[in-house]
Design a protein around this motif. Structure first.
Motif, short mmCIF file in Angstrom:
data_model
loop_
_atom_site.label_atom_id
_atom_site.label_comp_id
_atom_site.label_asym_id
_atom_site.label_seq_id
_atom_site.Cartn_x
_atom_site.Cartn_y
_atom_site.Cartn_z
N VAL A 271 0.86 -1.18 0.00
CA VAL A 271 0.00 0.00 0.00
C VAL A 271 0.90 1.23 0.00
O VAL A 271 1.87 1.29 0.76
N LEU A 272 0.58 2.21 -0.86
CA LEU A 272 1.26 3.51 -0.82
C LEU A 272 0.31 4.48 -0.14
O LEU A 272 -0.86 4.57 -0.49
N ILE A 273 0.82 5.21 0.84
CA ILE A 273 -0.03 6.14 1.60
C ILE A 273 0.74 7.42 1.90
O ILE A 273 1.84 7.38 2.46
N THR A 274 0.22 8.56 1.46
CA THR A 274 0.92 9.83 1.66
C THR A 274 0.49 10.44 2.99
O THR A 274 -0.58 10.09 3.51
N PRO A 275 1.28 11.36 3.55
CA PRO A 275 0.79 12.08 4.72
C PRO A 275 -0.58 12.70 4.41
O PRO A 275 -0.78 13.25 3.32
N GLY A 276 -1.51 12.56 5.34
CA GLY A 276 -2.85 13.09 5.14
C GLY A 276 -3.82 12.07 4.56
O GLY A 276 -5.03 12.31 4.56
N GLN A 277 -3.31 10.95 4.06
CA GLN A 277 -4.22 9.93 3.50
C GLN A 277 -4.53 8.84 4.52
O GLN A 277 -3.73 8.57 5.41
N THR A 278 -5.71 8.23 4.35
CA THR A 278 -6.09 7.06 5.14
C THR A 278 -6.54 5.97 4.17
O THR A 278 -7.10 6.28 3.12
N THR A 279 -6.27 4.72 4.53
CA THR A 279 -6.63 3.59 3.66
C THR A 279 -7.09 2.43 4.54
O THR A 279 -6.35 2.01 5.44
N ASN A 280 -8.29 1.93 4.28
CA ASN A 280 -8.76 0.74 5.00
C ASN A 280 -8.48 -0.49 4.16
O ASN A 280 -8.82 -0.53 2.98
N VAL A 281 -7.88 -1.50 4.79
CA VAL A 281 -7.60 -2.76 4.09
C VAL A 281 -8.11 -3.93 4.92
O VAL A 281 -8.12 -3.88 6.15
N LEU A 282 -8.57 -4.98 4.22
CA LEU A 282 -8.95 -6.23 4.88
C LEU A 282 -7.77 -7.18 4.83
O LEU A 282 -7.17 -7.39 3.76
N LEU A 283 -7.43 -7.75 5.99
CA LEU A 283 -6.37 -8.74 6.07
C LEU A 283 -7.01 -10.06 6.49
O LEU A 283 -7.60 -10.14 7.57
N LYS A 284 -6.91 -11.06 5.62
CA LYS A 284 -7.43 -12.39 5.99
C LYS A 284 -6.27 -13.21 6.50
O LYS A 284 -5.30 -13.47 5.77
N ALA A 285 -6.33 -13.56 7.79
CA ALA A 285 -5.26 -14.36 8.39
C ALA A 285 -5.24 -15.75 7.76
O ALA A 285 -6.28 -16.28 7.37
N LYS A 286 -4.05 -16.33 7.67
CA LYS A 286 -3.92 -17.68 7.10
C LYS A 286 -4.67 -18.69 7.97
O LYS A 286 -4.82 -18.48 9.18
N SER A 287 -5.13 -19.78 7.35
CA SER A 287 -6.00 -20.71 8.09
C SER A 287 -5.24 -21.55 9.12
O SER A 287 -5.81 -22.01 10.09
#
Length: 583
Positions: A271-287
Motif C-alpha cells: 500500500v502507498l499512503i501519503t501524509p494526510g491519506q487514510t486507507t482501509n484494508v482487509l487482512l485475511k489471516a492464514k487458516s
C-alpha cells in the motif's frame, strides 16, 4: 346534551392529537436516524516519552501518544473541548471532515481560527454529515502535529452495513515520524537560517519504532491474529514529511476504502499512503498457524532531491497459538521480512493510485460534477525567496528555499482569514488576486527558467457558492521534481486523471475518468507529472489547500479558497461561536 358536547370536544382533541402525530412522523423518522452528541475533553499537556533510548518532553492530548481515538457514527455531532496547558499556541484539525457550514471548527491556524493560547480553551463543534470511514485529527500549527495526532473512526449509521464482509476485528494503524530533538526547535532554526530542517530519526507504528532501530526492540507494535479470521486495518499516515510504502510479509490485503470513501475492492501486497491519506484494508489471516512471525513494514517513498529518513519501521504480526501448541513450544519464532519497492519507484506509485476507484453504485454514487464552471491550472513546487532583513541565509546570494502554488509562496496572516471574510474586513489581511494560471509558461519538468525567485503574499481564490471547479496541478522540477500530497480542506474531490510530464490540455482531458474516479481529500501530485481533480464548491467558508509534507507547508506551498454564501438559509456560513479564540 352536555355529554354530546363532551364527546364532540373529546373527538376534536383526539383528532388534533392524531394530526400532530402524523405531522411529527417525518421528524420521528429523522430522529430515529439522527446522530447523538458525543463529548470529548482534550487537555493539551506535556508528557515525558522515551523512544530510541532517549527521553524527551512532547506535546500530547491527555498525556497519550498517539492521542486518543475519536469514535462516532455518521450523523453524530461532536463537541470536543480543547484546553491548552502548554507554552505553545495550539489548534487541532479534524482531517477530512467536511465541516459543512462549520468552518470555525476546521482548525488550521490563521486560516479558520486564531490559535488557542496558553491557559485558554475552545470547543470544536461539528456534525459528521454523509461520511463514514477512517480519518484522523492532528495539530494544525507549526510542527506540533509531530506528536499531536490520533485516529477518527466513523462507523456507518446504526443497522447500516459495510459494503464488504464484516471483519472479526478492526485495528487502527497510524504511522508517525519521530525526532530525538525537539521538533519546534528544528523548524524554527531552519526558518531562521534558511536551511532545510533536520530529517527524522525513526518512523513509528502506533507510536512505536520497532526492532530495526537501536535500543527499540521492546517498543514494537504487535498485531495478534486468530487463524482464518478477517481484520480491518485502518491505515493512517500521520508522518510529517514522508509518503510511505507499507507491506505485511507473506500476506496480501484487500483495499476497501481510501480517505473515508468506499472503493472498488482490489488485492495488493503493498500500500502507498501519503501524509494526510487514510486507507482501509482487509487482512485475511492464514487458516493455519505458522511457525513464524511476519513483519509489518513501512518505509518512505521519496522522489525529491533532498535527503530523507531512509529507515524502516517494523511491527510484528503474530498468530495466536492453540493452548496445546503454546505449552509445548515456547521457542522464539523467526521474523519474516517484507520486501518493499525502491524508495523512488514512481512507476509503482502511479500504478497503485490508478487502481483506486469509487464504488459508483446506487447506494454509494460517485457524484462527479459533469459540467465545469471554472478551470484552473496550478503549478506546485519549490523555488527561492530572498532572505528576510537582518538575516543570513544558506542559499546562493543570501536566498532561502521556498515553495509555492502558481509562483505565490503563501504568507500567513496575523488574524484568521475566515474572520476577515465573515466580517468583511479583508483589507490588509488578504487579497483576492490569486492567479488562476502560472504567471508565465515554461517547460515545467524540463530545464528551469533563469529566474526561480518566487512571489509571496496572502492571496486567495474566490468562488461563488456551488461553482463546479476543475483543477489541474502540475509538479515543477525547478529545484528537482518531487511528489506533493495536496490536501483540500472542506471538500472531497474526484481524481479524474494523472500523468507523467507536462499536462496537455488538448489530449489529456479525453482520458479523464468521469464514471468512477477516486474520491479523496488528499492526492499525490506525481513527481514530474500532473493530476486533475474536480469538486463542487458547495461549502461556504475559507478552505485551506496545501502540501501535506510539513516542510513544504512551512516554506509556503499553500493557498486558500474563499467560497461565498449561497442564497438559501442552509447555504450560508454559520456565525462564529462565542468562545472562538482571539489573536
Amino acid at each position: 346534551m352536555s355529554s354530546v358536547l363532551l364527546t364532540s370536544s373529546a373527538f376534536i382533541r383526539v383528532f388534533l392529537l392524531a394530526l400532530c402525530a402524523v405531522s411529527l412522523l417525518p421528524d420521528l423518522a429523522v430522529a430515529k436516524h439522527a446522530g447523538i452528541t458525543r463529548h470529548y475533553n482534550f487537555d493539551i499537556r506535556m508528557q515525558n516519552v522515551t523512544r530510541l533510548c532517549q527521553t524527551k518532553s512532547i506535546v500530547t492530548v491527555n498525556g497519550q501518544f498517539p492521542g486518543p481515538r475519536i469514535i462516532a457514527r455518521e450523523g453524530d455531532r461532536l463537541l470536543i473541548k480543547v484546553v491548552n496547558h502548554v507554552q505553545y499556541n495550539v489548534t487541532l484539525h479534524w482531517h477530512g471532515i467536511r465541516q459543512l457550514r462549520t468552518g470555525w471548527a476546521d482548525g488550521p491556524a490563521y486560516i479558520t481560527q486564531c490559535p488557542i493560547q496558553t491557559g485558554q480553551s475552545y470547543v470544536y463543534n461539528f456534525t459528521i454529515t454523509g461520511q463514514r470511514g477512517t480519518l484522523f485529527w492532528h495539530a494544525h500549527i507549526s510542527w506540533l502535529r509531530a506528536t499531536l495526532y490520533g485516529p477518527i473512526v466513523i462507523l456507518p449509521k446504526r443497522h447500516a452495513s459495510y459494503p464488504f464482509p464484516q471483519p472479526f476485528k478492526e485495528v487502527p494503524i497510524i504511522f508517525g515520524e519521530w525526532w530525538k530533538a525537539d521538533t519546534e526547535t528544528i523548524i524554527n532554526q531552519a526558518m531562521a537560517t534558511g536551511g532545510a530542517p533536520n530529517i527524522s530519526d525513526a518512523f513509528t507504528i502506533n507510536g512505536l519504532p520497532g526492532p530495526s532501530y537501536n535500543c527499540s526492540a521492546k517498543e514494537t507494535f504487535k498485531l495478534k491474529v486468530k487463524p482464518g479470521k478477517t481484520y480491518l486495518l485502518r491505515l493512517i499516515n500521520a508522518a510529517l514529511n514522508d509518503e510511505l510504502f507499507f507491506r505485511i510479509a507473506n500476506h496480501t490485503v484487500t483495499v476497501v476504502e481510501a480517505d473515508a470513501v468506499y472503493v472498488k475492492p482490489f488485492k495488493t501486497d503493498i500500500v502507498l499512503i501519503t501524509p494526510g491519506q487514510t486507507t482501509n484494508v482487509l487482512l485475511k489471516a492464514k487458516s493455519k498457524t505458522s511457525g513464524a512471525n511476519f513483519a509489518l513494514s513501512a518505509r518512505p517513498y521519496a522522489t525529491g532531491p533532498a535527503t530523507f529518513d531512509n529507515t524502516t519501521t517494523i511491527g510484528i504480526l503474530e498468530y495466536e497459538k492453540s493452548a496445546s501448541a503454546s505449552n509445548s513450544n515456547n521457542k522464539k519464532l523467526p521474523l519474516l521480512k517484507a520486501k518493499l519497492p525502491q524508495f523512488n519507484d514512481s512507476t509503482y506509485a502511479m500504478k497503485f493510485n490508478q487502481k483506486i476507484r469509487s464504488l459508483a453504485t446506487a447506494k454509494f454514487p460517485a457524484k462527479v460534477p459533469k459540467n465545469v464552471d471554472r478551470r484552473f491550472f496550478f503549478t506546485v513546487g519549490l523555488g527561492i525567496l530572498p532572505c528576510s532583513q537582518n538575516q543570513t541565509c544558506q542559499g546562493p546570494n543570501n536566498t532561502r528555499p521556498a515553495a509555492a502554488v502558481n509562483n505565490v509562496s503563501f504568507v500567513q496572516p496575523n488574524i484568521a482569514l475566515l474572520q476577515a471574510h465573515f466580517f468583511n474586513r479583508s483589507k490588509g489581511v488578504y487579497t483576492t488576486n490569486f492567479p488562476a494560471n502560472p504567471p508565465f509558461k515554461f517547460n515545467y519538468i524540463g530545464t528551469p527558467p533563469k529566474n526561480i525567485m518566487l512571489d509571496s503574499g496572502t492571496k486567495v481564490m474566490v468562488l461563488p457558492f456551488n461553482t463546479s471547479v476543475e483543477l489541474v496541478m502540475q509538479d515543477t522540477s525547478i529545484l528537482g521534481a518531487e511528489s506533493h500530497p495536496l490536501h483540500l480542506h472542506g471538500f472531497n474531490f474526484f481524481v479524474l486523471g494523472q500523468g507523467v510530464g507536462n499536462f496537455d490540455s488538448k489530449k489529456d482531458p479525453a482520458k479523464f475518468n468521469l464514471v468512477d474516479p477516486a474520491e479523496r481529500n488528499t492526492v499525490g501530485v506525481p513527481s514530474g507529472g500532473w493530476v486533475a481533480i474536480r469538486f463542487l464548491a458547495d461549502n461556504p467558508g475559507v478552505w485551506f489547500m496545501h502540501c501535506h509534507l510539513e516542510v513544504h507547508t512551512s516554506w509556503g506551498l499553500k493557498m486558500a479558497w474563499v467560497v461565498n454564501d449561497g442564497k438559501g438559509r442552509k447555504q450560508k456560513l454559520l456565525p462564529p461561536p462565542a468562545d472562538l479564540p482571539k489573536c
